[in-house]
Design a protein around this motif. Sequence first.
Motif, PDB file in Angstrom:
ATOM      1  N   GLN B  39     -20.741 -23.900  -4.758  1.00 39.83           N
ATOM      2  CA  GLN B  39     -20.044 -24.608  -4.263  1.00 39.83           C
ATOM      3  C   GLN B  39     -19.151 -25.038  -4.612  1.00 39.83           C
ATOM      4  OE1 GLN B  39     -21.008 -28.339  -2.135  1.00 39.83           O
ATOM      5  NE2 GLN B  39     -19.808 -27.411  -0.079  1.00 39.83           N
ATOM      6  N   SER B  41     -14.865 -25.856  -5.151  1.00 42.32           N
ATOM      7  CA  SER B  41     -14.445 -27.514  -4.625  1.00 42.32           C
ATOM      8  C   SER B  41     -14.063 -26.742  -3.185  1.00 42.32           C
ATOM      9  CB  SER B  41     -13.148 -27.978  -5.142  1.00 42.32           C
ATOM     10  OG  SER B  41     -12.260 -26.560  -6.106  1.00 42.32           O
ATOM     11  N   SER B  42     -13.538 -25.757  -2.380  1.00 44.78           N
ATOM     12  CA  SER B  42     -12.949 -25.313  -1.415  1.00 44.78           C
ATOM     13  C   SER B  42     -14.279 -25.759  -0.595  1.00 44.78           C
ATOM     14  CB  SER B  42     -12.565 -23.958  -1.544  1.00 44.78           C
ATOM     15  OG  SER B  42     -13.954 -22.832  -2.136  1.00 44.78           O
ATOM     16  N   GLY B  43     -15.777 -25.719  -0.830  1.00 47.94           N
ATOM     17  CA  GLY B  43     -16.493 -25.904   0.093  1.00 47.94           C
ATOM     18  C   GLY B  43     -17.470 -25.572   0.650  1.00 47.94           C
ATOM     19  N   GLU B  44     -16.608 -24.091   0.591  1.00 43.97           N
ATOM     20  CA  GLU B  44     -17.929 -22.312   1.039  1.00 43.97           C
ATOM     21  C   GLU B  44     -19.046 -22.943   0.173  1.00 43.97           C
ATOM     22  OE1 GLU B  44     -14.573 -20.168  -1.109  1.00 43.97           O
ATOM     23  OE2 GLU B  44     -16.004 -18.783  -0.811  1.00 43.97           O
ATOM     24  N   MET B  45     -19.621 -22.430   0.285  1.00 42.15           N
ATOM     25  CA  MET B  45     -20.895 -22.076   0.104  1.00 42.15           C
ATOM     26  C   MET B  45     -21.554 -20.099  -0.260  1.00 42.15           C
ATOM     27  SD  MET B  45     -22.255 -24.650   0.214  1.00 42.15           S
ATOM     28  CE  MET B  45     -24.769 -24.631  -0.153  1.00 42.15           C
TER      29      MET B  45
END
Lengths: 121, 115
Positions: B39, B41-45
């Motif tokens: 993950q 820093s953009s948050g996508e998994m």
Amino acid sequence: GAVVSQHPSWVICKSGTSVKIECRSLDFQATTMFWYRQFPKQSLMLMATSNEGSKATYEQGVEKDKFLINHASLTLSTLTVTSAHPEDSSFYICSAREYPSVLNSGGNEQFFGPGTRLTVL
Amino acid sequence: AQKITQTQPGMFVQEKEAVTLDCTYDTSDPSYGLFWYKQPSSGEMIFLIYQGSYDQQNATEGRYSLNFQKARKSANLVISASQLGDSAMYFCAMREGGGADGLTFGKGTHLIIQP
């Protein structure tokens, strides 16, 4: 293939309002969708599991009347946070699963959306 | 008791070195799956690698390999030749049962690759 979208990507709302988050599987049919919540600097926690056409199953401690989940079609699930409060501010991520899977994805079973960042003022 | 334990909150590694991220799990179900996600820093998994409980061989995907030690209930992720772009949070996760269930995640390891 196996793309999942979420809308909106971020939302800011006032305390007491309701917010709806959409999760869509764009190129496959999602028999099951999952909703996760992630507080800052913490892990993902499963909130609920929804199967198309049936009621969602909520994890222990998750209020079903506060987090309404609707999985009306094989490509769309929605999470509505009702009467949101500042403590509901979080990153909400959905994932979609085709089961049994015909997708050749190297063992990946759940395809995650990009997430929705909710801030309640 | 925690089902997924990641004991390394943070790690600093020199670029081009190999890195091992630890993960232990706890389940009584004979059928389960183990996953690693990245993950940024953009948050996508971002899915990295999967190991099924009945798989005889350790999973490998490019620079990622999973060191699966079933008796120890351990599923460590090994990243060979680390790159600056590998800096991110890494989560180990488990799915119990045949496949229709959600994932249980560990607390994650924050990996920072230094030049």
